[in-house]
Design a protein around this motif. Structure first.
Motif, mmCIF file in Angstrom:
data_model
loop_
_atom_site.group_PDB
_atom_site.id
_atom_site.type_symbol
_atom_site.label_atom_id
_atom_site.label_comp_id
_atom_site.label_asym_id
_atom_site.label_seq_id
_atom_site.Cartn_x
_atom_site.Cartn_y
_atom_site.Cartn_z
ATOM 1 N N VAL A 156 0.865 -1.142 0.036
ATOM 2 C CA VAL A 156 -0.072 -0.079 -0.031
ATOM 3 C C VAL A 156 1.017 1.286 0.115
ATOM 4 N N LEU A 157 0.435 2.304 -0.281
ATOM 5 C CA LEU A 157 1.039 3.586 -0.479
ATOM 6 C C LEU A 157 -0.024 4.720 -0.159
ATOM 7 N N MET A 158 0.774 5.823 0.323
ATOM 8 C CA MET A 158 -0.167 6.954 0.527
ATOM 9 C C MET A 158 0.484 8.119 -0.301
ATOM 10 N N LEU A 159 -0.242 8.961 -1.055
ATOM 11 C CA LEU A 159 0.146 9.746 -1.742
ATOM 12 C C LEU A 159 -0.624 11.272 -1.298
ATOM 13 N N SER A 160 0.073 12.367 -1.145
ATOM 14 C CA SER A 160 -0.536 13.528 -0.815
ATOM 15 C C SER A 160 0.070 14.633 -1.450
ATOM 16 N N GLY A 161 -0.718 15.794 -1.356
ATOM 17 C CA GLY A 161 -0.234 17.195 -2.044
ATOM 18 C C GLY A 161 -1.049 18.161 -1.595
ATOM 19 N N VAL A 162 -0.382 19.455 -1.594
ATOM 20 C CA VAL A 162 -0.945 20.483 -1.192
ATOM 21 C C VAL A 162 -1.470 21.400 -2.226
ATOM 22 N N ASN A 163 -2.501 21.870 -2.124
ATOM 23 C CA ASN A 163 -3.095 22.776 -3.109
ATOM 24 C C ASN A 163 -2.869 22.295 -4.766
ATOM 25 N N CYS A 164 -3.057 21.192 -4.646
ATOM 26 C CA CYS A 164 -2.951 20.450 -6.001
ATOM 27 C C CYS A 164 -3.728 19.044 -6.145
ATOM 28 N N ALA A 165 -4.001 18.692 -7.202
ATOM 29 C CA ALA A 165 -4.759 17.162 -7.363
ATOM 30 C C ALA A 165 -3.694 16.328 -7.155
ATOM 31 N N VAL A 166 -4.092 15.174 -6.622
ATOM 32 C CA VAL A 166 -3.044 14.157 -6.578
ATOM 33 C C VAL A 166 -3.792 12.822 -7.609
ATOM 34 N N SER A 167 -2.896 12.402 -8.409
ATOM 35 C CA SER A 167 -3.658 11.432 -9.371
ATOM 36 C C SER A 167 -2.992 10.079 -8.836
ATOM 37 N N ALA A 168 -3.587 9.167 -9.391
ATOM 38 C CA ALA A 168 -3.166 7.745 -9.033
ATOM 39 C C ALA A 168 -1.857 7.677 -9.901
ATOM 40 N N PRO A 169 -0.849 6.782 -9.361
ATOM 41 C CA PRO A 169 0.168 6.513 -10.013
ATOM 42 C C PRO A 169 0.029 5.641 -11.325
ATOM 43 N N PRO A 170 0.946 5.558 -12.099
ATOM 44 C CA PRO A 170 0.736 5.154 -13.580
ATOM 45 C C PRO A 170 1.007 3.483 -13.450
ATOM 46 N N THR A 171 0.982 3.062 -12.440
ATOM 47 C CA THR A 171 1.011 1.513 -12.350
ATOM 48 C C THR A 171 -0.162 0.936 -12.706
ATOM 49 N N GLU A 172 -0.149 -0.079 -13.487
ATOM 50 C CA GLU A 172 -1.559 -1.009 -14.005
ATOM 51 C C GLU A 172 -1.817 -1.772 -12.923
#
Length: 99
Positions: free
Chosen positions: A14-30
């Motif tokens: 599992v992983l967590m992605l975060s961003g401030v004042n931006c859109a967080v998109s899914a990683p490009p992993t199939e």
């Protein structure tokens, strides 16, 4: 505003992605899928528990190896107890192994 998203990889990690004042998109992993925060936290707790168990087992094995080395060193002619302790990195009075 902070955005946090949680994902599970095809291999189960599992992983967590975060961003401030931006859109967080899914990683490009199939095959990656978004998961709820609770599922992410449960997976991380399971990982932490497993990791702690593995570390404890490794430390116990190191203590046993140090004790065996200490015992073997004491059998050598002229070997003092203090020298055997330091060479084996084993302190029997604490049983801590002090690595």
């Amino acid at each position: 505003m902070e955005t946090i998203r949680y994902f599970r990889n095809p291999d189960g990690t599992v992983l967590m992605l975060s961003g401030v004042n931006c859109a967080v998109s899914a990683p490009p992993t199939e095959g990656i899928e978004e998961i709820p925060q609770g599922e992410y936290e449960a997976a991380m707790q399971a990982y932490t528990a497993t990791r702690q168990r593995v570390v404890q087992e490794a430390e116990a094995a190191e203590r046993l190896a140090a004790k065996a080395a200490y015992t073997a060193l004491l059998l050598l002619p002229g070997m003092t107890e203090e020298a055997a302790k330091h060479l084996a990195r084993y302190w029997p009075e604490t049983e801590a192994g002090q690595f």
